[in-house]
Scaffold this motif. Structure first.
Motif, PDB file in Angstrom:
ATOM      1  N   ASN A  81       0.819  -1.215   0.000  1.00 18.46           N
ATOM      2  CA  ASN A  81       0.000   0.000   0.000  1.00 18.46           C
ATOM      3  C   ASN A  81       0.853   1.266   0.000  1.00 18.46           C
ATOM      4  OD1 ASN A  81      -2.911  -0.727   0.003  1.00 18.46           O
ATOM      5  ND2 ASN A  81      -2.277  -1.954   1.741  1.00 18.46           N
ATOM      6  N   GLU A  82       1.989   1.231   0.672  1.00 14.95           N
ATOM      7  CA  GLU A  82       2.908   2.370   0.644  1.00 14.95           C
ATOM      8  C   GLU A  82       3.411   2.620  -0.784  1.00 14.95           C
ATOM      9  OE1 GLU A  82       7.174   3.780   2.606  1.00 14.95           O
ATOM     10  OE2 GLU A  82       6.265   1.921   3.279  1.00 14.95           O
ATOM     11  N   ALA A  83       3.778   1.552  -1.461  1.00 19.82           N
ATOM     12  CA  ALA A  83       4.256   1.679  -2.840  1.00 19.82           C
ATOM     13  C   ALA A  83       3.136   2.157  -3.765  1.00 19.82           C
ATOM     14  CB  ALA A  83       4.811   0.342  -3.326  1.00 19.82           C
ATOM     15  N   MET A  84       1.945   1.609  -3.598  1.00 21.06           N
ATOM     16  CA  MET A  84       0.812   2.041  -4.427  1.00 21.06           C
ATOM     17  C   MET A  84       0.504   3.515  -4.206  1.00 21.06           C
ATOM     18  SD  MET A  84      -0.320  -0.195  -6.575  1.00 21.06           S
ATOM     19  CE  MET A  84      -1.926   0.488  -6.989  1.00 21.06           C
ATOM     20  N   SER A  85       0.560   3.958  -2.982  1.00 23.73           N
ATOM     21  CA  SER A  85       0.300   5.367  -2.681  1.00 23.73           C
ATOM     22  C   SER A  85       1.312   6.277  -3.370  1.00 23.73           C
ATOM     23  CB  SER A  85       0.342   5.612  -1.171  1.00 23.73           C
ATOM     24  OG  SER A  85      -0.713   4.943  -0.543  1.00 23.73           O
ATOM     25  N   SER A  86       2.555   5.839  -3.427  1.00 20.05           N
ATOM     26  CA  SER A  86       3.590   6.663  -4.055  1.00 20.05           C
ATOM     27  C   SER A  86       3.438   6.730  -5.562  1.00 20.05           C
ATOM     28  CB  SER A  86       4.978   6.143  -3.699  1.00 20.05           C
ATOM     29  OG  SER A  86       5.272   4.984  -4.433  1.00 20.05           O
ATOM     30  N   ALA A  87       2.865   5.697  -6.164  1.00 17.24           N
ATOM     31  CA  ALA A  87       2.742   5.637  -7.622  1.00 17.24           C
ATOM     32  C   ALA A  87       1.345   5.997  -8.117  1.00 17.24           C
ATOM     33  CB  ALA A  87       3.100   4.234  -8.113  1.00 17.24           C
ATOM     34  N   PHE A  88       0.367   5.977  -7.229  1.00 20.43           N
ATOM     35  CA  PHE A  88      -1.032   6.095  -7.631  1.00 20.43           C
ATOM     36  C   PHE A  88      -1.375   7.441  -8.244  1.00 20.43           C
ATOM     37  CE2 PHE A  88      -5.673   6.236  -6.872  1.00 20.43           C
ATOM     38  CZ  PHE A  88      -6.005   5.085  -7.558  1.00 20.43           C
ATOM     39  N   SER A  89      -0.678   8.497  -7.842  1.00 24.14           N
ATOM     40  CA  SER A  89      -1.010   9.838  -8.327  1.00 24.14           C
ATOM     41  C   SER A  89      -0.655  10.042  -9.798  1.00 24.14           C
ATOM     42  CB  SER A  89      -0.321  10.894  -7.468  1.00 24.14           C
ATOM     43  OG  SER A  89       1.078  10.757  -7.573  1.00 24.14           O
ATOM     44  N   LYS A  90       0.179   9.221 -10.336  1.00 24.29           N
ATOM     45  CA  LYS A  90       0.595   9.330 -11.741  1.00 24.29           C
ATOM     46  C   LYS A  90      -0.124   8.281 -12.576  1.00 24.29           C
ATOM     47  CE  LYS A  90       3.880  12.421 -11.179  1.00 24.29           C
ATOM     48  NZ  LYS A  90       3.832  13.728 -11.763  1.00 24.29           N
ATOM     49  N   ARG A  91      -1.117   8.697 -13.346  1.00 28.36           N
ATOM     50  CA  ARG A  91      -1.861   7.765 -14.187  1.00 28.36           C
ATOM     51  C   ARG A  91      -0.933   7.150 -15.237  1.00 28.36           C
ATOM     52  NH1 ARG A  91      -5.830   5.739 -12.230  1.00 28.36           N
ATOM     53  NH2 ARG A  91      -6.820   5.369 -14.223  1.00 28.36           N
ATOM     54  N   GLY A  92      -1.117   5.870 -15.487  1.00 31.96           N
ATOM     55  CA  GLY A  92      -0.329   5.172 -16.498  1.00 31.96           C
ATOM     56  C   GLY A  92       0.983   4.619 -15.992  1.00 31.96           C
ATOM     57  N   THR A  93       1.270   4.808 -14.714  1.00 29.82           N
ATOM     58  CA  THR A  93       2.501   4.282 -14.139  1.00 29.82           C
ATOM     59  C   THR A  93       2.422   2.764 -14.050  1.00 29.82           C
ATOM     60  OG1 THR A  93       2.827   6.282 -12.829  1.00 29.82           O
ATOM     61  CG2 THR A  93       3.981   4.318 -12.086  1.00 29.82           C
ATOM     62  N   ARG A  94       3.499   2.099 -14.440  1.00 32.45           N
ATOM     63  CA  ARG A  94       3.576   0.642 -14.326  1.00 32.45           C
ATOM     64  C   ARG A  94       4.482   0.291 -13.162  1.00 32.45           C
ATOM     65  NH1 ARG A  94       5.411  -1.515 -19.917  1.00 32.45           N
ATOM     66  NH2 ARG A  94       6.796   0.252 -19.679  1.00 32.45           N
ATOM     67  N   ILE A  95       3.992  -0.608 -12.333  1.00 30.07           N
ATOM     68  CA  ILE A  95       4.766  -1.029 -11.171  1.00 30.07           C
ATOM     69  C   ILE A  95       4.628  -2.541 -11.022  1.00 30.07           C
ATOM     70  CG2 ILE A  95       2.865  -0.444  -9.617  1.00 30.07           C
ATOM     71  CD1 ILE A  95       5.017   0.350  -7.547  1.00 30.07           C
ATOM     72  N   VAL A  96       5.753  -3.225 -10.888  1.00 31.85           N
ATOM     73  CA  VAL A  96       5.771  -4.677 -10.758  1.00 31.85           C
ATOM     74  C   VAL A  96       6.000  -5.024  -9.296  1.00 31.85           C
ATOM     75  CG1 VAL A  96       6.992  -6.805 -11.340  1.00 31.85           C
ATOM     76  CG2 VAL A  96       6.584  -5.090 -13.102  1.00 31.85           C
TER      77      VAL A  96
END
Length: 140
Positions: A81-96
């Motif tokens: 959830n910490e990682a998702m929160s950091s990336a969630f604000s940028k639409r289209g971001t890919r995270i594995v």
């Protein structure tokens, strides 16, 4: 929130950055210091510009002594959830998210979190060639 100077972009993510202790930092070119910081990073960015999060307990914790499986899973989900929160604000971001093959407990928990908290995101199994069976790629 990203710090200035990370060159973070939705496409062409600067792969000399890592998410450590709740903030993005630029990785130095000094290989010893760089490796030390990468070991501490929750999120790293690979050469293809895809963010990666290793959720293996051994990657997140120095030791699991005194922790039962439920406590370890809760900590792994906290870091997810910490990682998702950091990336969630940028639409289209890919995270594995690298969760490992195992019995699938962490993978199932991640998919439940995605369905319940991040329903606007898309997810799929990550590249078998790069990660084997043990990773899920999320696009925000």
């Amino acid at each position: 929130m990203l710090n200035k100077g990370t060159n973070f972009k939705i496409t062409g993510i600067h792969y000399d950055a890592a998410f450590i202790n709740g903030k993005w930092i630029d990785l130095p070119s000094n290989s010893n210091k760089r490796e030390s910081l990468q070991d501490k990073a929750l999120i790293t960015v690979n050469a293809q510009g895809i963010m990666e999060v290793d959720l293996h307990a051994s990657a997140l914790l120095e030791t699991t002594a005194g922790m039962d499986n439920t406590s370890i899973l809760k900590y792994q989900l906290y870091k997810f959830n910490e990682a998702m929160s950091s990336a969630f604000s940028k639409r289209g971001t890919r995270i594995v998210f690298i969760h490992g093959k195992g019995d699938g407990v962490l993978r199932k928990a991640i998919l439940t979190e995605l369905k319940n908290k991040y329903s606007g995101c898309k997810w799929q199994d990550a590249s078998f060639k790069e990660y084997g069976y043990g990773a899920t790629m999320v696009t925000t």
